[in-house]
Motif scaffolding. Structure first.
Motif, PDB file in Angstrom:
ATOM      1  N   LYS A   1      45.947  30.272  33.574  1.00  0.00           N
ATOM      2  CA  LYS A   1      44.619  29.232  33.172  1.00  0.00           C
ATOM      3  C   LYS A   1      45.006  28.111  32.460  1.00  0.00           C
ATOM      4  CE  LYS A   1      41.974  32.436  33.968  1.00  0.00           C
ATOM      5  NZ  LYS A   1      40.945  32.136  35.196  1.00  0.00           N
TER       6      LYS A   1
ATOM      7  N   PRO B   1      35.553  39.517  26.397  1.00  0.00           N
ATOM      8  CA  PRO B   1      34.210  39.944  27.193  1.00  0.00           C
ATOM      9  C   PRO B   1      34.212  41.415  27.211  1.00  0.00           C
ATOM     10  CG  PRO B   1      35.271  38.411  28.566  1.00  0.00           C
ATOM     11  CD  PRO B   1      36.263  39.012  27.570  1.00  0.00           C
TER      12      PRO B   1
ATOM     13  N   ASP C   1      33.283  35.926  47.498  1.00  0.00           N
ATOM     14  CA  ASP C   1      34.195  36.926  46.906  1.00  0.00           C
ATOM     15  C   ASP C   1      35.041  37.568  47.888  1.00  0.00           C
ATOM     16  OD1 ASP C   1      35.241  39.157  45.377  1.00  0.00           O
ATOM     17  OD2 ASP C   1      33.841  38.548  43.662  1.00  0.00           O
TER      18      ASP C   1
END
Ligand code: NAD
Ligand code: UD1
Length: 341
Positions: free
Chosen positions: A156, A183, A33
């Motif tokens: 995406k 989410p 990350d």
């Protein structure tokens, strides 16, 4: 020997919850990350919950040389879960090249190394944003992709095409693309959760920050939609349920159970809730009155979308279990703990 899973973006919101589930299932987890949208302290939360320490390397996946060096060192990774991406819709409209470079550049670097190392398995974070406003609801995986409403959404769509083309040219690679709906919530321990930088764009962190006194008032974008109460409808999925689906997907790949080299699954609850439903659920579980007001519609918002998750239910044997109220409580508990309220 436990399998080694590389989790890109594993310090972020969904990534950190997935790392917890992977460690609890005895995978050996390697996180990379660049901390562009997350904080290293999340590692402590992961360790407190699981009693285990994932391997962590601070790395920018756009840096081709650094990614090559990483894979030279970690050539025995068994599977990759690729969360790392920038995700702000508004920012992507203002700075499209940053989004194309980061989200697609990192994917291309990852896939190039998968090819050279003959690394077989990839799980990819996709989004229901690629369906736009679907013609039919609930929306299933066969629905046509719509013109993206933002450069973020476009990354995406393009990413799924890049993965498919790469698989077509390299048939040892198998991938599962998971199309998330909305989410929300946090781990029940409140040791990890959603930590948006600055002013949140998404509904639930805005709700909890308003209740915590950090924001003055929630603006509800539009009450004149063609829905039961006039506000938009979404499929809100608990982040722990979502995280568990990644473990199922990784196992499916590792156990060679995939029916096609590129599989796509919707991850949602199959239920649509309005913005007012979310507010009501929050008020009920927090026992607090939320300060909110209706304003004009937000440009780019779809009116209503919720998932047909039948394919994930049947093929993956995965189902969202946690309801809206429990999820809103987890989001509130996380906010309170984080703010020391
Ligand atoms: P997040 O921002 O919390 O996590 C993403 C992580 O990736 C961050 O820790 C960030 O520092 C890291 N990252 C970004 N670019 C990187 C790079 N070039 N190199 C290394 N690390 C990098 O976001 P999230 O909500 O956890 O989302 C995870 C994935 O799920 C993203 O791909 C996102 O687009 C996708 N997704 C999210 C949602 C949502 O509502 N949260 C919905 C659909 C899809
Ligand atoms: C947004 C993105 C989507 C992305 C997803 C996850 C847009 C147009 N879409 O989805 O591409 O995949 O986040 O990051 O930005 N709302 C309010 N007030 C607020 C915030 C939100 O009323 O302050 C409403 C919105 O109008 C929407 C619902 O709450 O109806 C959910 O919004 P949000 O959490 O931003 O998610 P999406 O818009 O579904």
């Amino acid at each position: 020997m436990s399998k080694k899973i590389l989790v890109t973006g594993g310090i972020g919101y969904i990534g950190s919850h997935t790392v917890v589930e992977l460690l609890q299932q005895n995978f050996e987890v390697f996180i990379v990350d660049n901390l562009s949208n997350s904080h290293i302290s999340v590692l402590e939360g992961i360790e407190k919950i699981t009693g285990k320490k994932p391997h962590f390397t601070k790395l920018d996946l756009v840096n081709k040389l650094a990614v090559e060096q990483y894979f030279t060192k970690h050539h025995d990774i068994d599977a990759v879960i690729h969360f790392a991406a920038l995700k702000s819709v508004n920012e992507s409209v203002a700075e499209p090249l940053k989004y194309y470079q980061n989200n697609l550049g990192s994917l291309i670097n990852l896939l190039s190394n998968m090819i050279s190392l003959k690394l077989n398995y990839l799980v990819f974070s996709s989004s229901c944003t690629i369906y736009g406003q679907p013609d039919r609801l609930p929306v299933n995986e066969e629905a046509p992709k719509k013109t993206p409403l933002s450069p973020y959404g476009n990354t995406k769509q393009i990413a799924e095409e890049i993965i498919l083309d790469t698989i077509n040219a390299n048939d040892f690679i198998k991938a599962i693309s998971l199309r998330y709906f909305n989410p929300i919530g946090s781990h029940p321990s409140s040791l990890i959760g959603e930590l948006p930088l600055g002013i949140p764009n998404n509904l639930v962190p805005y709700v909890t920050q308003t209740a915590a006194g950090i924001r003055q008032q929630l603006k509800v974008y539009g009450n004149d939609y063609n829905t039961s109460d006039g506000t938009c409808i979404r499929d809100y999925i608990n982040v722990v349920d979502l995280a568990k689906a990644h473990v199922v997907a990784v196992n499916r790949l590792l156990e060679n159970k995939t029916k096609e080299n590129f599989e796509v699954f919707n991850l949602g609850t199959g239920k649509g809730y309005s913005v007012l439903d979310v507010i009501k659920a929050f008020e009920k579980v927090s026992k607090k009155k939320l300060n909110y007001a209706f304003t004009e519609r937000r440009s780019g918002d779809v009116e209503q979308v919720w998932a047909d998750a039948t394919k994930a239910n049947k093929v993956l044997g995965w189902k969202a279990e946690i309801g809206l109220e429990e999820t809103m409580l987890s989001a509130w508990n996380w906010e309170k703990k984080y703010r020391g309220i």
